[in-house]
Structures are given as C-alpha cells and as structure tokens.
Scaffold this motif. Structure first.
Motif, short mmCIF file in Angstrom:
data_model
loop_
_atom_site.label_atom_id
_atom_site.label_comp_id
_atom_site.label_asym_id
_atom_site.label_seq_id
_atom_site.Cartn_x
_atom_site.Cartn_y
_atom_site.Cartn_z
N ALA A 228 25.59 40.40 49.04
CA ALA A 228 25.20 39.59 50.19
C ALA A 228 26.26 39.67 51.27
CB ALA A 228 25.02 38.14 49.76
N PRO A 229 25.86 39.91 52.56
CA PRO A 229 26.83 39.90 53.64
C PRO A 229 27.24 38.48 53.97
CG PRO A 229 24.63 40.20 54.51
CD PRO A 229 24.51 40.20 53.01
N ALA A 230 28.26 38.35 54.85
CA ALA A 230 28.70 37.02 55.27
C ALA A 230 27.54 36.32 55.97
CB ALA A 230 29.88 37.14 56.21
N PRO A 231 27.16 35.12 55.54
CA PRO A 231 25.98 34.48 56.10
C PRO A 231 26.23 34.01 57.52
CG PRO A 231 27.09 33.01 54.58
CD PRO A 231 27.78 34.33 54.48
N SER A 232 25.21 34.16 58.37
CA SER A 232 25.25 33.65 59.73
C SER A 232 25.00 32.15 59.70
CB SER A 232 24.19 34.35 60.57
OG SER A 232 22.91 34.05 60.05
N PRO A 233 25.28 31.42 60.83
CA PRO A 233 25.01 29.98 60.85
C PRO A 233 23.56 29.66 60.56
CG PRO A 233 26.42 30.60 62.68
CD PRO A 233 25.99 31.87 62.02
N GLU A 234 22.65 30.50 61.08
CA GLU A 234 21.23 30.26 60.82
C GLU A 234 20.92 30.42 59.34
OE1 GLU A 234 21.95 31.43 64.95
OE2 GLU A 234 22.44 32.31 63.02
N ALA A 235 21.55 31.42 58.71
CA ALA A 235 21.30 31.63 57.27
C ALA A 235 21.86 30.48 56.45
CB ALA A 235 21.92 32.95 56.81
N SER A 236 23.02 29.97 56.88
CA SER A 236 23.59 28.85 56.15
C SER A 236 22.70 27.63 56.23
CB SER A 236 24.98 28.51 56.72
OG SER A 236 25.85 29.61 56.59
N ALA A 237 22.14 27.41 57.46
CA ALA A 237 21.24 26.28 57.60
C ALA A 237 20.02 26.45 56.73
CB ALA A 237 20.84 26.12 59.07
N LYS A 238 19.54 27.71 56.68
CA LYS A 238 18.33 27.96 55.87
C LYS A 238 18.61 27.78 54.39
CE LYS A 238 14.68 31.31 55.12
NZ LYS A 238 14.07 32.58 55.56
N ASP A 329 15.99 36.60 52.45
CA ASP A 329 14.89 36.66 51.48
C ASP A 329 15.05 37.86 50.56
OD1 ASP A 329 13.56 34.38 52.51
OD2 ASP A 329 12.78 35.59 54.16
N LEU A 330 15.47 39.01 51.12
CA LEU A 330 15.68 40.20 50.29
C LEU A 330 16.83 39.97 49.30
CD1 LEU A 330 15.32 43.35 52.57
CD2 LEU A 330 13.80 42.56 50.77
N LEU A 331 17.87 39.26 49.75
CA LEU A 331 19.01 39.04 48.87
C LEU A 331 18.63 38.22 47.64
CD1 LEU A 331 21.78 38.29 51.52
CD2 LEU A 331 21.51 40.37 50.17
N ARG A 332 17.66 37.34 47.82
CA ARG A 332 17.25 36.49 46.70
C ARG A 332 16.13 37.12 45.86
NH1 ARG A 332 17.68 32.46 50.78
NH2 ARG A 332 15.43 32.52 51.07
N ALA A 333 15.61 38.27 46.29
CA ALA A 333 14.47 38.87 45.60
C ALA A 333 14.89 39.44 44.25
CB ALA A 333 13.86 39.97 46.46
N SER A 334 13.96 39.42 43.31
CA SER A 334 14.18 40.11 42.04
C SER A 334 13.92 41.59 42.25
CB SER A 334 13.24 39.56 40.96
OG SER A 334 11.89 39.78 41.32
#
Length: 634
Positions: A228-238, A329-334
C-alpha cells in the motif's frame, strides 16, 4: 506314454524366444555407458529376459520392464539406449546416483506407464519428453535437482494418477493441472510461488508444504499482491469510515473534550498574560488607545503539495470507465495469481463489492512517467473493438506499475485447447475454432489499423467470452514501455525468425504469430512443444510450422489435424483451406506474409462467415478478396 510332440515343440520355441537384437543391444549399451556396481552382471550368452532387472512379455519377445533400484548407477542416462525399448511399460531407476537431464528421446517410449526416478541427482528443466508420453499413469521425480517451471502441458497426460515432484528446485507458479484421474500429488519443498490453482486445492496441505511463497487453497490465504502506498488525506478519511459506530462516537466525544480543555487553557493563558502586561506597562499619562488589531486569515496552509502527492497515488481510468473503485479498494481486494508472463504477473482481484478485475503488475518498466501515461492512454483509446480486451485503468509510481483490465471467466484459448481431455470435457468443435480464428484475426487487424504492434500474440493471450466471435486479444502494445534488452516478445514457438535476430517486433512478425495460432487451432498441438521428425541420421526437432510442412510434403495432410476435429463430417475442405492460410502467414520471409486485414478476408473466404458485424470489424471480403495460396513457402 511319449510326450506330446506338439507340446515339446511349443516348449522348445518358448525356450529359444528372444527379444529383438536392437533391444538387447540397447540394454547392453546402457549398461556399458553407465558406471555401476559389480552386482549387475548381464551374461551376453544368456537370454535377455533372464538378466537381472529385466522383464519380458509372457512370450519373451520384447522387454516390458527395467527395474534397477539402488544398483549404484552413476552419471547421466545415455541417449539412444533405453529409448530403443519400444514396448517398455515400467522403468525404475530410483535410489541411484544418476545425474544430468533426462534424454529427450524418452518421448519415443509411448507405451511407458510407470516411471520411478526418485532419489537421484537428475537436474535441468522439467523433462520436455514427459508430457509426450500419453499412457503415463505414475511419475515420481522426487528428491532430484530439477529446476524451472512445471509445464502446463502435463494436462496432456490424461491417464496420470500419481505425480510426485517434491524436494526439487522447481520454481514459478503452479499450472492449473486439471486431470480427473489424478489422485496423488506432491510438490512440497520446492521454490514455487503464487496461489494454489483451484484444480489442485483438493489435495492436502502437505502436498504443498515447504514452498515459502505459495499460498491459497489448503495453505494460508494470499496476502495483498502489492504494498500500500502512503495514504492521501481523502484515503485516510475513507478508511476511518470502516470503524464501528461506538468507536466513532467515543473518538468524537474524546476529541470534543480535548478541544474544550485546550480552548479553556488558551483562554486562561491569554487573561493571565494581559494582566501582567497591564501591570508592567501602566502609563503615567492618558494615551489614546492603540489601534485595533488587523483581522484576516491566519495560518492557512497551501495544499498544492498534497495534491501533487495525491496524484502519485491515484488510479487513472482510461476510455469508457464502467467501474467505480479506487486504489484503496484494490489494496483491500482478495487476490489470486492467474499467471506469470513476459510482461509481469496477472492477478484476479475481487473487490469488497463483488467486482472482479484483472490487475497486471508490470516488471522491468523503463518508460518515464510521462511516456508511460501517454502510451497507456493511447492503448486505452484503441481498445474499443469487440475483439480487443479493453484497458480500464492504470497506476504509476516509482515502485509499482499496474494495468487494470476486465476479467473474463471463460479463460484463455490455450487452456481450452490444451486442458484436460478426459471424460466430462466438451471438445472444441470446428465451427467454434473457426469463429475464434476469425475473432483473433479481426482483433489483430484492428490494432494494426491503429498503428499498434501486438508483439506478444499467443493462445494464452486470446481470452474467451460466451460468444466465440467476441474472443479478445490481451497484453498488446506494451513493448514501448520496456528497454530493448527486456522488451516482451512472442513466446518461443510463436516468435518469427527475424525477431530472434533483430529483437524487434513488427506487423509482419505479428502475422507470423497469428499463423502459428491458426496451426494450433488446427492441430491441437502447443507450439512450444518440440516435435521429433525423421529417423536415424535425419532425425531432428522442429517447431510446429516446420512439422506441419514436413507432414504435408509427404501428402499426409489428414495426419496434421487434431483428432477431435476428425469426428465432424464435411469440414475437411475448410480445414485444409485454413491450413493454407496459416502456412502463408508463417513464411520465413516477412515480405511473403499477407497483412492482417488480408488474412481476415482469406479466413472469411474459407469458412464462409463474417461473424457479428459490430461496425469496427474489417469488411468481409468479396469476389475480389485474395484466395489462399495453393502451396506454402515457409
């Protein structure tokens, strides 16, 4: 009473019966070229069938088994020895010190059923002769030094019941070996990676143990397939939205209390400082009050840098979007490994909402970010044809380069042709093969019309849909993303002769690969499987086009076609016509090959159909369309 003279004659004939001299000479040659312990003594004056470890048929006319386990055999197995035992059914040379690769001429032992070569020092890649033994039921190569990948062509062994490859140095991903007859299987303690195919997950965990990079099936589930790359603020909120309601309420209350306390503390500090200032600066005369403090935005931070960082971690969609997900979403995918190719590894990714896509993780990309994005955008724009797999999105960072495409559950043409041919399999009939050939030709013609060289055309890159006319080409146009030394090219067997010399793929080399693909549809043979032709001093190994030419030259054209096609009456003329088209495509001279659009018109003339016209396919040839040549000139 005198014995029956006929019985005496029969016993006498049985006593003097002997295998052919060629078999006797083959055994003596094997023993003389292989150092061994002195306990193996074959008396040249005795019958071959009476030698230690040698078993003959009941009539003593041919050798059917050779068993020399733990006999102190040392060194490589000499070629042109055991391969001259045409009736051999059982070979057991286990627990010796045999080394080196298995001779390629073992493919001559077509009646071989049981092979026991475990506990030796044999090495090299997986023996290419093994998948060419159609009657093989049990194979044990365990505890040797074999390396490289396990071939998918093991699916040709439709009678195989036991496969033992443990304790070698085999690497790569496990192929999808789908054999109904297979009841015993072991690949433990190798260097395999990726996920266990569904066709093999019925076997216990012990069958796969010791492969540190293997996962799925009976093993622990596979981890996310890229970091996983460094999360953006939007990703952190999500990501915070995934917390429970109680946790969110607790965090909010705690945050509110903290803010109130902080404000109270600041207020007390301000009052205290003001009182001290008044006492210190108390004027002796009345002065006018100081001007009011200036008001405005204080401490506002520019977010332009954050925006730039966010762009680095953004999944970019191309063409018609059709999907609603992002990188998180891709990072969490199986993920499940579908295969490893020359451009990278492909994964089947199932998102939390059930959406399924294919993520291709590219390796050795040399293009800069602007060049990468520009070229991928171009690929996305041309992938608007029913016979081309559309590119949906891409991701570029310093460490990861990803492409996202549709997932087609029907699989590839390679798996359909070369998969298990056991009971329960529906053969690929002539009509569907002709329709897939047309679809592949139209897809390639569309790419060429857009100026895109496919560069890696092969059966595993022809993906199927429920409608054979909609089969789609994948992995196209990626060569410009790589350096010349690592640029992906058509796999061995599909590669045009000039590509090996120039290291450059062209429209004409694509047509050569298409011709090999047509031959694969007609013959049912995998192009990367070497074929032995001739005999004696003229024996040699050739590729699929040269083998087809040699058979046709001897006027044995019917021997070329897949046995599964011979059950369909009335299609011989079309099959021969498509064979002629294919041979014109695999000419050794590039200028002698037709263009892709011309190949499509030739196929249409042969099979008499244009398929579904979606407005993008090349027009169907009319009376002026070129006809296939009467003879091929490879």
């Amino acid at each position: 009473m005198d014995p029956n003279p006929l019985l005496l004659l029969a016993l006498l004939a049985l006593a003097v019966a002997e295998p052919p001299p060629t078999e006797r000479a083959a055994l003596l040659s094997f023993l003389s070229q292989t150092p061994h312990e002195s306990r193996i003594k074959w008396n040249s004056s005795a019958s071959t069938c009476d030698w230690v470890g040698v078993t003959c048929d009941p009539n003593r006319t041919t050798v059917t088994a050779l068993r020399l386990p733990g006999a102190g055999l040392v060194g490589p197995i000499p070629a042109a020895t055991l391969s001259h035992l045409p009736s051999l059914r059982i070979l057991s040379l286990r627990s010796n010190r045999l080394s080196g690769p298995l001779p390629s001429d073992f493919s001559n032992l077509t009646l071989l059923r049981n092979v026991y070569l475990q506990d030796n020092l044999l090495s090299g890649p997986f023996p290419p002769a093994i998948p060419l033994l159609p009657r093989l039921t049990r194979l044990d190569l365990s505890a040797n030094n074999f390396s490289g990948e396990i071939p998918f062509s093991l699916n040709n062994l439709t009678r195989l019941s036991g496969l033992f490859l443990q304790r070698n140095h085999l690497s790569g991903s496990l192929p999808s070996i789908n054999l109904n007859s297979l009841t015993s299987f072991n690949v433990s303690y190798n260097a395999l990676n990726g996920s266990v195919p569904r066709s093999l997950d019925r076997f216990p965990e012990s069958s796969f143990a010791g492969n540190l990079d293997l996962c799925g099936g009976p093993l622990p589930p596979c981890a996310p397939f890229f970091p996983a790359p460094a999360p953006s603020p939007e990703a952190s909120a999500k990501s915070s939205s995934g917390l429970s309601k109680k946790a969110i309420i607790g965090i909010s209350v705690a945050g509110g209390v903290f803010v109130v306390l902080l404000l109270a503390l600041l207020l007390i500090c301000c009052v205290f400082r003001r009182r001290r200032r008044r006492r210190r600066d108390k004027p002796k005369v009345d002065l006018p009050p100081p001007p009011p403090a200036a008001t405005g935005v204080v401490g506002e931070t520019s977010r332009s840098g954050e925006g730039d960082d966010g762009e680095t971690n953004r999944l970019v969609f191309v063409g018609k979007r059709g999907y609603n997900f992002d990188l998180e979403d891709l990072l969490r995918a199986s993920a499940e490994v579908l295969g490893k190719g020359s451009v990278g590894t492909s994964y089947k990714a199932v998102l939390e909402d059930g959406t399924t896509v294919v993520v291709k993780r590219l390796k050795d990309v040399a293009a800069s970010k602007p060049d990468f994005e520009g070229h991928v955008e171009t690929i996305g724009r041309v992938a608007d044809h029913v016979n081309v797999l559309p590119l949906r999105a891409y991701y570029y960072s310093k460490d990861e380069k990803l492409l996202v495409c549709d997932y087609l559950p029907a699989g590839s043409l390679s798996a359909l042709i070369h998969g298990s041919r056991g009971s329960g399999r529906t053969p690929l009939d002539w009509e569907n093969r002709a329709r897939i050939a047309m679809a592949a030709g139209r897809g390639l013609a569309h790419l060429h019309s857009a100026g895109i060289v496919h560069g890696n055309l092969k059966a595993s890159n022809v993906l199927l849909r429920d409608d054979p006319d909609s089969a789609a080409l994948s992995d196209f146009g990626l060569s410009p993303l790589f350096s010349p030394s690592t640029v992906p090219r058509a796999s061995a067997g599909y590669r045009a002769p000039e590509v090996t010399a120039t290291l450059k793929t062209t429209f004409k080399s694509d047509v050569y690969s298409l011709g090999v693909l047509l031959l694969e549809l007609l013959t049912g043979r995998a192009p990367n499987q070497a074929v032995t032709v001739g005999g004696g001093d003229e024996e040699g190994v050739v590729d699929l086009p040269r083998w087809v030419q040699s058979v046709v030259r001897e006027e044995w054209t019917a021997e070329v076609f897949d046995a599964e096609l011979m059950r369909y009456p009335g299609v011989e003329e079309e099959m021969v016509g498509l064979l002629q088209v294919a041979m014109s495509c695999v000419s050794t001279m590039p200028d002698s090959r037709p263009d892709a659009g011309e190949v499509v018109r030739m196929i249409e003339n042969v099979v008499g159909r244009a398929g579904d016209d979606d407005g993008n396919a090349p027009s169907r040839g009319g009376s002026g369309a070129p006809t296939p040549p009467a003879a091929a000139t490879p």
